[in-house]
Structure formats: C-alpha cells, structure tokens
Design an enzyme around this catalytic site. Sequence first.
Site, short mmCIF file in Angstrom:
data_model
loop_
_atom_site.label_atom_id
_atom_site.label_comp_id
_atom_site.label_asym_id
_atom_site.label_seq_id
_atom_site.Cartn_x
_atom_site.Cartn_y
_atom_site.Cartn_z
NE ARG A 1 -0.77 1.08 2.84
CZ ARG A 1 -0.17 0.08 2.21
NH1 ARG A 1 1.15 0.12 2.02
NH2 ARG A 1 -0.87 -0.96 1.78
CE LYS B 1 -3.31 -1.80 6.35
NZ LYS B 1 -4.57 -1.25 5.78
CG HIS C 1 -4.94 7.04 1.48
ND1 HIS C 1 -3.78 6.43 1.87
CD2 HIS C 1 -5.73 6.06 0.96
CE1 HIS C 1 -3.85 5.13 1.60
NE2 HIS C 1 -5.03 4.88 1.04
NE ARG D 1 -2.07 2.97 -0.84
CZ ARG D 1 -1.16 2.03 -1.08
NH1 ARG D 1 0.03 2.37 -1.54
NH2 ARG D 1 -1.44 0.76 -0.87
CG HIS E 1 -3.22 -3.48 -2.31
ND1 HIS E 1 -4.01 -3.00 -3.34
CD2 HIS E 1 -3.18 -2.48 -1.39
CE1 HIS E 1 -4.41 -1.77 -3.06
NE2 HIS E 1 -3.92 -1.44 -1.88
CE1 TYR F 1 -7.60 2.93 -5.39
CE2 TYR F 1 -6.61 0.80 -4.95
CZ TYR F 1 -6.91 2.09 -4.55
OH TYR F 1 -6.52 2.53 -3.31
#
Length: 302
Positions: free
Chosen positions: A152, A179, A244, A247, A270, A279
């Site tokens: 990120r 995150k 982004h 990524r 994640h 994805y």
Amino acid sequence: MSRSILSFGNVPDFDKESEMTELRNRMDEAMVLRGFSPRTRESYLACVRALAKHYWQPPDVLDGPRIQAYLLHLITEKKLAYASVNQAACAFRFMFGTVLHKPEMRLDIPMAKVPTRLPQILTRAEVTRLIGAALSLRGRTLLATTYAAGLRVSELCALQLTDIESAPERMCLKVRQGKGARDRYTLLSPRLLDMLRRYWCDRRPRQWLFPNRSGSAPIEIKTAQRIYCAARDAAGIAPEGGIHSLRHAFATHLIEAGVDLPTVQRLLGHGHISTTMRYVHLARAHVTGTTSPLELLEPSTR
C-alpha cells in the site's frame, strides 16, 4: 471573531465552540484508545466537522432524522460516492454510540451498498513501461518497490532502511503497522535488491528508504502518487487509478503465476481470504483458460 481550527465548525458562539472542541478531543481520544489509524481518525473528525458546519450547530444536539437528512443531502446534492457516505455514517455512529454514550438514540442509517467495480490491472508489459518511464532512479526504485512487494502507498512511504532484510536466508521486506496495525513480511526479490543498492549509493538515505526532500521524515503519500501518475502518463497508460494499481497488479500476477491464495493473502496482509479472492476474478489465466460450456455441447446437425 477568531476561529479555532480545532472546532467542529464555524459557529459564532464561544461557548458552543468550546463544547465542540471538547467533543472533538473526546472523539479523537476514543479512536486512539481503539487503535484507529491516523487516516481514519482524520476522516471521522472531518465528517463530524462537516455535519456541524452544515447545521451550524454542535453535532451532539442533533437527532437521528436530521442526520439521516444530512446523509441524503450528501448523496443527492453533493453527489458524493457511496463509500464516502458510508464513512460519514460510521463516524456518526461512533460519535453517538461510543463517545456520547447515547444508546437511546437510534440512528436508522442503512449502510449504502458500494458499487463493485473491477480495478485497473496493468499487464506485465505495462508495469515494465511504467517503471522505465519514471524520470529518476529514485522514482523508478519507488515504483518497482511498490510492485515487487505489493505495498500500500502508506506502507511504501513508511519503509525504513532497517526493514530491508537482505541476508540470503531471509530476503524479505518488513512492513511495519500495515492496515489493521499488523506487521508482516513480504517479498524482496534479487532484482529489487539490486535496484535498492544502486539507489542507496546514489541518494544515501539515512533512516527512511524514501525520505522527503529534507530527509527529516518519510516521503508524503501525495508525492508518491505524483511520481506514479507522471510515469503512467509518460508511458501512455490509461489514467484509471493511482499507485494502488501496482498492488493490484502484484496480486493478480502472482495468482496468474500459480501462487496459492493463502500465500498471496499473507503477502498482501489481508485479514480475510475473501478479500484476496477478488484477484482470482481478475487473473487473465483463470478467465481465458476456462472452457465455455458451449464447447461441451454436442454439435448440432443443422
């Protein structure tokens, strides 16, 4: 009248302004205690500040119907994206439920459904062109690092020299407080390590891998975004997203190469595998390599 930059709105009353500043501080402290990221705290406070300015009243005197009317105003008049309206609704719920302790106030605010749009996925050839189009070794290294490690932009900017673990038995990058306030490790490819070494010999950063101009702090997110957009435009790539996109490309290209989902999930940081599974739908190999059921039908004699 002097205006306090800490207040929740420009209300022409010193007592009300003082109350709103106190509410602002209470709300910010409550978010700090719960581990909210600085960006989330800033966004929530901005939402409540805008609410106070809209009604020209302290937000704690407003009731549910007026807040619902304000959210409708954001959608119909200001034409904000549903994601922005959702964020405002979350901020108001937090303020009344957690900060003001008003369980008796029922906020009947349905969470808006955010339209699902597929992100732009750069091909490998486009990523190569984009990195090569950056004007400086610093820019090329910054973009290559983002793509090679699936970072990120906030994680990219926060990288320090000590986060590079280049011992042959390690070869990884440490991502600090990504995150969800989680640390993780991600890939450090030999090609990226070579670029990083050449970049270090050229710029000699001391603490931050990509510092600001004075070297006193990390590069700003908006600066990294500008580097990406300038390279994207120079490479002739459609302007459909920011940094982004690298990524997204990292995750999609790994899945196309056959890397399993749990590994991609860990590399991306994640919390849930369902986030990573999006994805799979973007991987060209999974789409173009699938046989249509039409091909399985018996050929018609007519």
